[in-house]
Design an enzyme around this catalytic site. Structure first.
Site, PDB file in Angstrom:
ATOM      1  N   HIS A  64      -7.696   3.847   1.248  1.00 34.89           N
ATOM      2  CA  HIS A  64      -6.277   3.827   0.729  1.00 34.89           C
ATOM      3  C   HIS A  64      -4.825   3.863   1.153  1.00 34.89           C
ATOM      4  O   HIS A  64      -5.146   5.515   2.145  1.00 34.89           O
ATOM      5  CB  HIS A  64      -5.901   3.955  -0.513  1.00 34.89           C
ATOM      6  CG  HIS A  64      -6.116   5.459  -0.353  1.00 34.89           C
ATOM      7  ND1 HIS A  64      -5.701   6.673   0.146  1.00 34.89           N
ATOM      8  CD2 HIS A  64      -7.195   6.732  -0.716  1.00 34.89           C
ATOM      9  CE1 HIS A  64      -5.787   7.555  -0.346  1.00 34.89           C
ATOM     10  NE2 HIS A  64      -7.309   8.011  -0.974  1.00 34.89           N
ATOM     11  N   SER A 107      -2.850   0.451   4.897  1.00 35.13           N
ATOM     12  CA  SER A 107      -1.285   1.583   5.150  1.00 35.13           C
ATOM     13  C   SER A 107      -2.042   2.532   6.202  1.00 35.13           C
ATOM     14  O   SER A 107      -2.718   2.526   7.283  1.00 35.13           O
ATOM     15  CB  SER A 107      -0.706   1.515   4.425  1.00 35.13           C
ATOM     16  OG  SER A 107       0.942   2.471   4.513  1.00 35.13           O
TER      17      SER A 107
END
Length: 299
Positions: free
Chosen positions: A59, A127
Site C-alpha cells: 500500500h 504510490s
C-alpha cells in the site's frame, strides 16, 4: 455522548473491514521480526503447501492493508496472497524512531518474505508501495518475479497538482487532516470518484488518521530522503505492468510513460476517470487487468 458515538463508529468500521476481508477469503496473521511486529492478511492457499512463490500487495504512505480488500475479492492469480501493513502503518510496528525511507522498508520487506519462506515474489505496489517494489526488483532480481506499479511514486518527470499546491502553500493538504471534513477533502484529492463511506465510519477513519499525524509526518520526511528511483529502473529485469489513473492529482500521468520507457519488459494501462488509488476506485477493473497480466507471467 461524543465518546459513545466514537465507540460506535470504531465498532462498525472494524466490523465492515472484517466482512470485506472474509469476502476476499483473507485472514489476519502476524509475524514478530527483528524490527517489530508485522500484521498482514493472507489467503487460504497461503497456509497450506508450498509458499515459496506468492503475490504481495504493498500500500501507499499513510494507508494500510485494507486499501486492497475490494480489489482482492476480484483478483484471480492462482498465487497465495499476502497483504502486509508496512512498518509504520496500520497495526504493524509504529516506532517513530525507525527509519521509514524506501531502502529501509525494502530491507524489512525482504526479512518479512524470508520469514514466510517466500523465494519468488510478485509485487503489486501503489504510490509509496510502488517505489518499494521498484527498489526491491532492481536490487534483488532473483527475488522479484514480476511487478505491477499502480500510480507509483519514485519518479517525477512532471509536477502533479498536489506538488504545485504544496509549493504554493507550503503545506501538504494530505497531512493536515483533523476531522471528518478534512478527511473527505483528502479523499477527493486522492480519488477522482471516492467510494461511499457512511459518515460515522469516515469520522472513525479521521480520528485514527489524526492520531497518527506525527508518525505520518516522520514517514513523509524519511521517504523524501530516498524516494527517487530513476537510477534503478534500467536494472529491472522482471516483467512489469504500469497502471495509472488518468485523473491522478498526486502523481502526474506523465510518469507512467517515463516508467514504460525505462523498464525493459513493461506495458502500460491508463484508466480514464480514475485518480491516485485505482484499486479502491475501480477494484474490479484493476483486478481484471492484473489477473490477465499474471496469466502471462506466472509459470
Amino acid at each position: 455522548m461524543s465518546s459513545l458515538l466514537n465507540s460506535i463508529g470504531d465498532f462498525f468500521l472494524e466490523k465492515a473491514l472484517a466482512a470485506e476481508s472474509r469476502r476476499a477469503g483473507l485472514a489476519r496473521d502476524s509475524l514478530q521480526l527483528s524490527f517489530g511486529d508485522v500484521e498482514f492478511l493472507r489467503s487460504g492457499n497461503s497456509r497450506s503447501g508450498d509458499l515459496s512463490e506468492a503475490l504481495i500487495l504493498l500500500h501507499g504512505a499513510a494507508a494500510d492493508k485494507t486499501s486492497w480488500l475490494r480489489f482482492a475479492q476480484h483478483l484471480k492469480s492462482g498465487l497465495p496472497l499476502i497483504i502486509p501493513d508496512l512498518p509504520g502503518h496500520g497495526k504493524s510496528v509504529s516506532d517513530i524512531k525507525l527509519d521509514y525511507g524506501i531502502q529501509s522498508q525494502v530491507a524489512r520487506l525482504k526479512e518479512f518474505l524470508a520469514a514466510l519462506g517466500i523465494k519468488r515474489a510478485h509485487l503489486i505496489g501503489n504510490s509509496m508501495g510502488g517505489a518499494i517494489a521498484i527498489h526491491a526488483a532492481a536490487t534483488s532480481p532473483a527475488l522479484v518475479s514480476s511487478l505491477v506499479l499502480i500510480d507509483t511514486a519514485g519518479v517525477e518527470v512532471s509536477p502533479s497538482w498536489l506538488r504545485q499546491q504544496v509549493e504554493m502553500a507550503g503545506i501538504n493538504p494530505m497531512l493536515e487532516e483533523r476531522d471528518a471534513s478534512d478527511y473527505r477533502a483528502m479523499m477527493r484529492i486522492g480519488m477522482e470518484a471516492p467510494p461511499y463511506i457512511p459518515g460515522i465510519m469516515v469520522s472513525a477513519l479521521a480520528r485514527e488518521f489524526a492520531g497518527r499525524s506525527a508518525l505520518n509526518r516522520k514517514i513523509a520526511e524519511d521517504i523524501a530522503q530516498d524516494l527517487e528511483q530513476t537510477e534503478h529502473l534500467s536494472k529491472i529485469i522482471a516483467p512489469a505492468l504500469i497502471l495509472w489513473g488518468a485523473m491522478d492529482k498526486v502523481l502526474h500521468l506523465d510518469n507512467a510513460e517515463f516508467l514504460h520507457q525505462r523498464i525493459a519488459k513493461s506495458r502500460t494501462i491508463v484508466m480514464e476517470k480514475v485518480g491516485h488509488v485505482p484499486m479502491v476506485e475501480a477494484p474490479k477493473e484493476v483486478a481484471v487487468a492484473c489477473s490477465e497480466f499474471f496469466r502471462d507471467v506466472v509459470q
